[in-house]
Motif scaffolding. Structure first.
Motif, mmCIF file in Angstrom:
data_model
loop_
_atom_site.group_PDB
_atom_site.id
_atom_site.type_symbol
_atom_site.label_atom_id
_atom_site.label_comp_id
_atom_site.label_asym_id
_atom_site.label_seq_id
_atom_site.Cartn_x
_atom_site.Cartn_y
_atom_site.Cartn_z
ATOM 1 N N VAL A 174 3.174 7.994 8.603
ATOM 2 C CA VAL A 174 2.133 7.318 7.825
ATOM 3 C C VAL A 174 1.683 8.304 6.756
ATOM 4 O O VAL A 174 1.206 9.397 7.065
ATOM 5 C CB VAL A 174 0.928 6.922 8.708
ATOM 6 N N PRO A 175 1.848 7.944 5.473
ATOM 7 C CA PRO A 175 1.452 8.870 4.405
ATOM 8 C C PRO A 175 -0.055 9.084 4.395
ATOM 9 O O PRO A 175 -0.821 8.196 4.730
ATOM 10 C CB PRO A 175 1.917 8.155 3.130
ATOM 11 N N THR A 176 -0.474 10.303 3.993
ATOM 12 C CA THR A 176 -1.908 10.568 3.892
ATOM 13 C C THR A 176 -2.496 9.851 2.693
ATOM 14 O O THR A 176 -3.675 9.572 2.650
ATOM 15 C CB THR A 176 -2.191 12.087 3.773
ATOM 16 N N GLN A 177 -1.667 9.586 1.699
ATOM 17 C CA GLN A 177 -2.065 8.740 0.570
ATOM 18 C C GLN A 177 -0.882 7.818 0.290
ATOM 19 O O GLN A 177 0.255 8.170 0.585
ATOM 20 C CB GLN A 177 -2.427 9.552 -0.658
ATOM 21 N N PRO A 178 -1.156 6.639 -0.222
ATOM 22 C CA PRO A 178 -0.046 5.706 -0.462
ATOM 23 C C PRO A 178 1.024 6.307 -1.374
ATOM 24 O O PRO A 178 0.731 7.047 -2.292
ATOM 25 C CB PRO A 178 -0.723 4.507 -1.135
ATOM 26 N N VAL A 179 2.275 5.982 -1.089
ATOM 27 C CA VAL A 179 3.400 6.416 -1.924
ATOM 28 C C VAL A 179 3.157 5.889 -3.335
ATOM 29 O O VAL A 179 2.756 4.756 -3.519
ATOM 30 C CB VAL A 179 4.731 5.878 -1.375
ATOM 31 N N GLY A 180 3.374 6.720 -4.311
ATOM 32 C CA GLY A 180 3.176 6.279 -5.684
ATOM 33 C C GLY A 180 1.789 6.577 -6.209
ATOM 34 O O GLY A 180 1.541 6.485 -7.390
ATOM 35 N N TYR A 183 -5.640 -1.800 -3.166
ATOM 36 C CA TYR A 183 -6.075 -2.905 -2.311
ATOM 37 C C TYR A 183 -6.289 -4.199 -3.100
ATOM 38 O O TYR A 183 -5.927 -5.279 -2.646
ATOM 39 C CB TYR A 183 -7.376 -2.558 -1.595
ATOM 40 N N ASP A 184 -6.887 -4.081 -4.276
ATOM 41 C CA ASP A 184 -7.193 -5.273 -5.057
ATOM 42 C C ASP A 184 -5.925 -6.005 -5.508
ATOM 43 O O ASP A 184 -5.868 -7.236 -5.474
ATOM 44 C CB ASP A 184 -8.061 -4.922 -6.269
ATOM 45 N N LEU A 185 -4.917 -5.258 -5.926
ATOM 46 C CA LEU A 185 -3.675 -5.892 -6.370
ATOM 47 C C LEU A 185 -2.945 -6.546 -5.191
ATOM 48 O O LEU A 185 -2.458 -7.675 -5.306
ATOM 49 C CB LEU A 185 -2.760 -4.877 -7.062
ATOM 50 N N VAL A 186 -2.891 -5.850 -4.062
ATOM 51 C CA VAL A 186 -2.265 -6.438 -2.875
ATOM 52 C C VAL A 186 -3.018 -7.705 -2.470
ATOM 53 O O VAL A 186 -2.409 -8.740 -2.192
ATOM 54 C CB VAL A 186 -2.208 -5.426 -1.708
ATOM 55 N N ILE A 205 0.837 -1.206 0.000
ATOM 56 C CA ILE A 205 0.000 0.000 0.000
ATOM 57 C C ILE A 205 0.871 1.256 0.000
ATOM 58 O O ILE A 205 0.618 2.205 -0.735
ATOM 59 C CB ILE A 205 -0.971 -0.003 1.202
ATOM 60 N N ARG A 206 1.931 1.265 0.792
ATOM 61 C CA ARG A 206 2.827 2.437 0.815
ATOM 62 C C ARG A 206 3.483 2.668 -0.542
ATOM 63 O O ARG A 206 3.835 3.792 -0.877
ATOM 64 C CB ARG A 206 3.915 2.269 1.886
ATOM 65 N N ARG A 207 3.654 1.618 -1.323
ATOM 66 C CA ARG A 207 4.260 1.748 -2.653
ATOM 67 C C ARG A 207 3.254 2.152 -3.720
ATOM 68 O O ARG A 207 3.616 2.308 -4.888
ATOM 69 C CB ARG A 207 4.908 0.431 -3.061
ATOM 70 N N GLY A 208 2.002 2.289 -3.334
ATOM 71 C CA GLY A 208 0.999 2.729 -4.297
ATOM 72 C C GLY A 208 0.202 1.609 -4.941
ATOM 73 O O GLY A 208 -0.602 1.860 -5.832
#
Length: 164
Positions: free
Chosen positions: A152-158, A120-123, A114-117
């Motif tokens: 904790v990023p406000t939106q996932p990195v990437g 949810y579906d792909l993870v 998630i942090r890499r962008g």
């Protein structure tokens, strides 16, 4: 089994279990796991049990603060005897080469993915999990990181979908 454990004697439960095939036992284990809350306290989850697997009286003092999730996963066949995190297995799984992961590794994979962008579906696909399970894991990871004072990023990195 849920009713039997609460209403039958230890001997009746043992007889019922002996009457089940290996496949039926596996199904019972999966169904019971599906209806259990891993964040429930052990004292609450097991408070009605008054004997251990050997028939000895159970001491509930050791259950004081642990949750079901915090019980060691050494009983899981593909992680038996392993402790810690296999960083290579986590990375390979996130790249699409599925590896057997223990619960710590799955949690780390969700956090990293998630942090890499990754969405949810792909993870979920890469880890063999449901989308909702990935979301819950990510929420737990964020709470833990904040409690430990980590970023904790406000939106996932990437995730540049909302960038100007």
């Amino acid at each position: 089994m849920v009713v039997a454990v609460r209403e039958e004697t230890q001997e009746q439960i043992a007889a019922r279990l002996r009457g089940l095939s290996r496949h039926e036992l596996e199904v019972v284990a999966v169904v019971l796991a599906a209806i259990s809350d891993p964040d429930r306290g052990l004292r609450e989850a097991l408070g009605w049990i008054n004997f251990d697997e050997h028939g000895a009286p159970l001491n509930h003092r050791f259950l004081a603060t642990r949750t079901v999730r915090e019980v060691p996963s050494t009983a899981i066949p593909h992680t038996k005897g392993r402790s810690g995190v296999d960083e290579v297995a986590v990375e390979r799984t996130l790249q699409g080469d599925p590896q057997p992961l223990n619960s710590e590794e799955r949690a780390l994979a969700v956090d990293r993915g998630i942090r890499r962008g990754m969405d949810y579906d792909l993870v979920a696909e890469r880890l063999g999990m449901g989308r909702e399970a990935v979301q819950r894991s990510w929420e737990r990871a964020k709470r833990k990181a904040r409690a430990e004072g980590r970023y904790v990023p406000t939106q996932p990195v990437g995730d540049i979908g909302t960038a100007a």
